[in-house]
Design a protein around this motif. Structure first.
Motif, PDB file in Angstrom:
ATOM      1  N   PRO A  34      40.621  -5.259  19.204  1.00  0.00           N
ATOM      2  CA  PRO A  34      40.277  -5.306  20.624  1.00  0.00           C
ATOM      3  C   PRO A  34      40.522  -6.689  21.204  1.00  0.00           C
ATOM      4  O   PRO A  34      40.284  -7.691  20.539  1.00  0.00           O
ATOM      5  N   THR A  35      41.010  -6.721  22.397  1.00  0.00           N
ATOM      6  CA  THR A  35      41.158  -8.000  23.084  1.00  0.00           C
ATOM      7  C   THR A  35      39.809  -8.344  23.688  1.00  0.00           C
ATOM      8  O   THR A  35      38.912  -7.515  23.745  1.00  0.00           O
ATOM      9  N   GLN A  36      39.659  -9.555  24.170  1.00  0.00           N
ATOM     10  CA  GLN A  36      38.387  -9.948  24.761  1.00  0.00           C
ATOM     11  C   GLN A  36      38.037  -9.070  25.952  1.00  0.00           C
ATOM     12  O   GLN A  36      36.889  -8.759  26.176  1.00  0.00           O
ATOM     13  N   ALA A  37      39.021  -8.657  26.685  1.00  0.00           N
ATOM     14  CA  ALA A  37      38.754  -7.815  27.855  1.00  0.00           C
ATOM     15  C   ALA A  37      38.261  -6.441  27.428  1.00  0.00           C
ATOM     16  O   ALA A  37      37.462  -5.827  28.118  1.00  0.00           O
ATOM     17  N   GLN A  38      38.722  -5.958  26.260  1.00  0.00           N
ATOM     18  CA  GLN A  38      38.332  -4.636  25.802  1.00  0.00           C
ATOM     19  C   GLN A  38      37.015  -4.651  25.045  1.00  0.00           C
ATOM     20  O   GLN A  38      36.310  -3.658  25.032  1.00  0.00           O
ATOM     21  N   GLY A  39      36.689  -5.757  24.365  1.00  0.00           N
ATOM     22  CA  GLY A  39      35.513  -5.825  23.505  1.00  0.00           C
ATOM     23  C   GLY A  39      34.231  -5.692  24.307  1.00  0.00           C
ATOM     24  O   GLY A  39      34.180  -5.971  25.502  1.00  0.00           O
ATOM     25  N   PRO A  40      33.158  -5.241  23.631  1.00  0.00           N
ATOM     26  CA  PRO A  40      31.891  -5.097  24.340  1.00  0.00           C
ATOM     27  C   PRO A  40      31.348  -6.468  24.735  1.00  0.00           C
ATOM     28  O   PRO A  40      31.362  -7.398  23.942  1.00  0.00           O
ATOM     29  N   ALA A  41      30.900  -6.584  25.966  1.00  0.00           N
ATOM     30  CA  ALA A  41      30.374  -7.852  26.461  1.00  0.00           C
ATOM     31  C   ALA A  41      28.943  -8.020  25.955  1.00  0.00           C
ATOM     32  O   ALA A  41      28.155  -7.086  25.979  1.00  0.00           O
ATOM     33  N   LYS A  42      28.620  -9.232  25.491  1.00  0.00           N
ATOM     34  CA  LYS A  42      27.264  -9.520  25.044  1.00  0.00           C
ATOM     35  C   LYS A  42      26.389  -9.656  26.280  1.00  0.00           C
ATOM     36  O   LYS A  42      26.688 -10.433  27.181  1.00  0.00           O
ATOM     37  N   LYS A  43      25.325  -8.876  26.321  1.00  0.00           N
ATOM     38  CA  LYS A  43      24.452  -8.918  27.494  1.00  0.00           C
ATOM     39  C   LYS A  43      23.510 -10.107  27.381  1.00  0.00           C
ATOM     40  O   LYS A  43      22.896 -10.341  26.349  1.00  0.00           O
ATOM     41  N   GLU A  44      23.419 -10.840  28.460  1.00  0.00           N
ATOM     42  CA  GLU A  44      22.557 -12.010  28.534  1.00  0.00           C
ATOM     43  C   GLU A  44      21.124 -11.547  28.809  1.00  0.00           C
ATOM     44  O   GLU A  44      20.891 -10.646  29.596  1.00  0.00           O
ATOM     45  N   SER A  45      20.163 -12.168  28.119  1.00  0.00           N
ATOM     46  CA  SER A  45      18.756 -11.850  28.365  1.00  0.00           C
ATOM     47  C   SER A  45      18.346 -12.340  29.741  1.00  0.00           C
ATOM     48  O   SER A  45      18.803 -13.372  30.208  1.00  0.00           O
ATOM     49  N   VAL A  46      17.462 -11.576  30.361  1.00  0.00           N
ATOM     50  CA  VAL A  46      16.956 -11.924  31.682  1.00  0.00           C
ATOM     51  C   VAL A  46      15.456 -12.138  31.564  1.00  0.00           C
ATOM     52  O   VAL A  46      14.743 -11.300  31.011  1.00  0.00           O
ATOM     53  N   VAL A  47      14.968 -13.267  32.073  1.00  0.00           N
ATOM     54  CA  VAL A  47      13.543 -13.559  32.062  1.00  0.00           C
ATOM     55  C   VAL A  47      12.956 -13.148  33.409  1.00  0.00           C
ATOM     56  O   VAL A  47      13.432 -13.582  34.458  1.00  0.00           O
ATOM     57  N   VAL A  48      11.938 -12.299  33.347  1.00  0.00           N
ATOM     58  CA  VAL A  48      11.268 -11.835  34.563  1.00  0.00           C
ATOM     59  C   VAL A  48       9.804 -12.255  34.479  1.00  0.00           C
ATOM     60  O   VAL A  48       9.079 -11.811  33.587  1.00  0.00           O
ATOM     61  N   VAL A  49       9.399 -13.130  35.396  1.00  0.00           N
ATOM     62  CA  VAL A  49       8.003 -13.560  35.452  1.00  0.00           C
ATOM     63  C   VAL A  49       7.305 -12.669  36.482  1.00  0.00           C
ATOM     64  O   VAL A  49       7.611 -12.731  37.671  1.00  0.00           O
ATOM     65  N   PRO A  50       6.374 -11.814  36.014  1.00  0.00           N
ATOM     66  CA  PRO A  50       5.699 -10.908  36.948  1.00  0.00           C
ATOM     67  C   PRO A  50       4.860 -11.658  37.987  1.00  0.00           C
ATOM     68  O   PRO A  50       4.408 -12.783  37.741  1.00  0.00           O
ATOM     69  N   ASP A  51       4.639 -11.035  39.126  1.00  0.00           N
ATOM     70  CA  ASP A  51       3.827 -11.646  40.185  1.00  0.00           C
ATOM     71  C   ASP A  51       2.428 -11.996  39.676  1.00  0.00           C
ATOM     72  O   ASP A  51       1.835 -12.983  40.119  1.00  0.00           O
ATOM     73  N   SER A  52       1.893 -11.194  38.755  1.00  0.00           N
ATOM     74  CA  SER A  52       0.544 -11.450  38.224  1.00  0.00           C
ATOM     75  C   SER A  52       0.481 -12.732  37.386  1.00  0.00           C
ATOM     76  O   SER A  52      -0.599 -13.217  37.081  1.00  0.00           O
ATOM     77  N   VAL A  53       1.659 -13.283  37.026  1.00  0.00           N
ATOM     78  CA  VAL A  53       1.725 -14.496  36.201  1.00  0.00           C
ATOM     79  C   VAL A  53       2.205 -15.703  37.003  1.00  0.00           C
ATOM     80  O   VAL A  53       1.792 -16.835  36.750  1.00  0.00           O
ATOM     81  N   LYS A  54       3.064 -15.459  38.011  1.00  0.00           N
ATOM     82  CA  LYS A  54       3.650 -16.558  38.809  1.00  0.00           C
ATOM     83  C   LYS A  54       2.571 -17.468  39.382  1.00  0.00           C
ATOM     84  O   LYS A  54       1.624 -17.008  40.013  1.00  0.00           O
TER      85      LYS A  54
END
Length: 162
Positions: A34-54
Motif C-alpha cells: 500500500p502507498t501512504q495514500a492507500q494505507g489506513p490513517a492513524k487516528k489522532e486522540s482527541v482530548v475532551v474536557v467536559p463542562d463539569s470539569v472545565k
C-alpha cells in the motif's frame, strides 16, 4: 561433450526462468504494497474536557526525580502553563488535567469531576525540543511513563480552583 552442453543449456534456461519469476514477484509485491495514500490513517486522540470539569482545577503537583542524585522535588504547575526545571535544560507544560480519566476509542475525557483516576497531560521539552507528550497517572505512575536517563516525573497531587 553433448551432455555438458545440454547441462549448460538447461542451467541457462533455469536462470532465465528464475529471473523472470523474480521480476513477476517484485511486480506483484509493488502492486500489493500500500502507498501512504492507500494505507489506513492513524487516528489522532482527541482530548475532551467536559463542562463539569472545565475551570474546576487550577494546578497539579508533579514530583521530579533526579535519578543520578537520588533526589525528588515537588513542583506546583498551573494547568496550561510551562515550568522550567531548575538546574536542567528541561521544561514541562501541563496541557490538561482530567480527574476521572477515561478513554473511549480515540476520545480521552473525564467521566466526572471526582478525582477517581487523576491524569495530567504533559509535554516535556529538552533544550527547546519536545521529547515527550503523554499522560501522568497518579494511581498508575509507571503506565506510559516518560523514560529519561536522568529524570522521572510523577503526578502526586492536584489543586482545585477556589
Amino acid at each position: 561433450m553433448r551432455a555438458v552442453a545440454k547441462a549448460v543449456a538447461l542451467a541457462a534456461l533455469a536462470m532465465v526462468v528464475v529471473a523472470g519469476c523474480k521480476k513477476q514477484d517484485e511486480k506483484k509485491a509493488e502492486q500489493a504494497a500500500p502507498t501512504q495514500a492507500q494505507g489506513p490513517a492513524k487516528k489522532e486522540s482527541v482530548v475532551v474536557v467536559p463542562d463539569s470539569v472545565k475551570g474546576k482545577w487550577k494546578a497539579v503537583k508533579i514530583a521530579v526525580t533526579d535519578k543520578t542524585a537520588n533526589k525528588e522535588s515537588v513542583y506546583t504547575v498551573a494547568i496550561g502553563s510551562e515550568f522550567a526545571i531548575p538546574d536542567s535544560n528541561l521544561s514541562l507544560k501541563v496541557e490538561t488535567f482530567l480527574p476521572q480519566f477515561t478513554m473511549d476509542g480515540t476520545t480521552l475525557t473525564s467521566q466526572s469531576n471526582e478525582p477517581k483516576n487523576p491524569a495530567a497531560q504533559i509535554r516535556v521539552m529538552e533544550g527547546g525540543k519536545e521529547v515527550f507528550k503523554g499522560w501522568l497517572f497518579s494511581l498508575y505512575p509507571t503506565t506510559h511513563a516518560f523514560n529519561h536517563p536522568k529524570y522521572g516525573f510523577t503526578l502526586v497531587d492536584f489543586i482545585p480552583a477556589s
